[in-house]
Design an enzyme around this catalytic site. Structure first.
Site, mmCIF file in Angstrom:
data_model
loop_
_atom_site.group_PDB
_atom_site.id
_atom_site.type_symbol
_atom_site.label_atom_id
_atom_site.label_comp_id
_atom_site.label_asym_id
_atom_site.label_seq_id
_atom_site.Cartn_x
_atom_site.Cartn_y
_atom_site.Cartn_z
ATOM 1 N N ARG A 100 0.841 -1.189 0.000
ATOM 2 C CA ARG A 100 0.000 0.000 0.000
ATOM 3 C C ARG A 100 0.887 1.254 0.000
ATOM 4 N NH1 ARG A 100 -3.595 -2.341 -1.686
ATOM 5 N NH2 ARG A 100 -5.711 -2.607 -0.888
ATOM 6 N N GLU A 132 -3.945 7.251 -4.818
ATOM 7 C CA GLU A 132 -4.329 6.732 -6.146
ATOM 8 C C GLU A 132 -5.668 7.296 -6.591
ATOM 9 O OE1 GLU A 132 -4.172 2.465 -5.803
ATOM 10 O OE2 GLU A 132 -2.112 2.527 -5.126
ATOM 11 N N HIS A 172 -1.361 0.217 -10.252
ATOM 12 C CA HIS A 172 -1.982 -0.749 -9.320
ATOM 13 C C HIS A 172 -2.603 -1.936 -10.085
ATOM 14 C CE1 HIS A 172 -3.968 -1.138 -5.091
ATOM 15 N NE2 HIS A 172 -3.797 -2.324 -5.642
#
Ligand code: 8YV
Length: 321
Positions: free
Chosen positions: A234, A263, A281
């Site tokens: 993360r 993000e 991602h």
């Protein structure tokens, strides 16, 4: 179960929307005509949430939905859910472990090789016509040969990464809250000490308050000017401005990132850097794996409401209680 009303605060993948819609009365908050009216009129009827990390699920969100019993999360990470608050309300949270482990580990190894061997940059070199016009792509200073790789977070995904790394004949060390039994890798109780001991540092650390900005300026300093940092966990575990500064001042050599703090926003300074590798991602991003994750989300929801219990409750909200 069709009379049971559940809510998706943001639209989820088609498989999830379709299968939940077949089993339950599913509302999609993004498509209701008037969200305020919906909260007023249907809020109290909602008994389950299907979430995917796009909306923060906390006290403020849940005050409009006081009868939620289960939050079924798409993804192994559930840092967008205030799990402490939710647990205090006896709400069960489920996630999607195991089904994505190998896929994310594959992506991590890809990202690692891309970064260490500058593969995206060398591909750009070819496409730009440089191979013909300027000659071979420059040799890389970094290599896995003789390298020690450190893993932050030796859980399911961390172990799957380590298994792959074993085949690459590198030394492996790790940092975890506590030592993991039955693994042959060197344990470092301190993150900084791990960073100092390795050439490449991989973070698989989850998000949430406990890991927030744990990978900071001191860790980058310890990793050193030849060091490479890879993040597949993360983004919030990293102090992003400190990482950018460490790159700018050459305190570390490069980074390969699949995750970011905010993000889909990626710092412009990172995007402007030619020598780093940035992925949007995509760790678990195949139809195969996302379908398994989606089905597990659905199974958790139907398991709960059919009385069988959730399949994969998170540790903070164990089941049976
Ligand atoms: C998902 C992830 O793509 O499982 C996780 O925690 O980060 C990814 O596999 C993401 O959660 C989907 O929103």
């Amino acid at each position: 179960m069709k009379s049971i009303e559940i809510l998706a605060p943001a639209t989820m993948m088609p498989l999830v929307m379709e299968r939940l819609g077949e089993a339950f009365t599913l509302h999609d908050l993004r498509t209701v005509a008037d969200a305020d009216a919906f909260r007023r009129e249907r809020g109290k009827a909602i008994r389950g949430l299907a979430v995917g990390g796009h909306v923060r699920i906390d006290e403020a969100f849940l005050k409009d939905y006081p009868n939620v019993e289960i939050i079924s999360n798409f993804g192994v990470g559930y840092d967008s859910v205030d799990v402490k608050f939710v647990a205090s309300k006896n709400i069960v949270v489920t996630n999607t472990p195991d089904v994505l482990t190998e896929e994310v580990a594959d992506t991590c190894l890809g990202l690692l090789l891309m970064t260490v061997r500058e593969l995206p940059q060398s591909e750009r070199w070819l496409r730009a016509g440089n191979w013909v016009n300027k000659g071979p792509y420059p040799l890389t200073h970094t290599t896995l040969r003789g390298a020690t790789v450190g893993i932050i977070g030796l859980g399911r995904i961390g172990k799957a990464i380590a298994r792959r790394l074993d085949a690459f004949d590198v030394k492996i060390a790790y940092h975890n809250r506590r030592p993991v039994e039955g693994v042959p890798y060197a344990y470092h109780a301190s993150l900084k000490e791990l960073a100092a001991a390795v050439d490449i540092l991989i973070s698989v650390a989850p998000g949430g308050p406990e890991t927030h900005h744990m990978i900071d300026a001191g860790v980058f300093e310890a990793l050193g000017p030849k060091g490479i940092f890879i993040n597949i966990g993360r983004g919030s575990a990293v102090d992003e401005p400190a990482m950018v500064e460490a790159l700018k001042t050459r305190k570390i050599h490069s980074v390969g990132l699949d995750v970011f703090e905010f993000e889909p926003k990626v710092p412009a300074e990172l995007i402007a850097m030619e020598h780093v590798v940035l992925l949007p991602h995509v760790g678990s991003g195949t139809h195969h794996t996302r379908n398994l994750m989606g089905q597990l989300l659905v199974d958790n929801m139907t398991g709960w409401f059919s009385g069988k219990g959730p399949k994969t409750p998170v540790s903070e909200t164990p089941w049976p209680r």
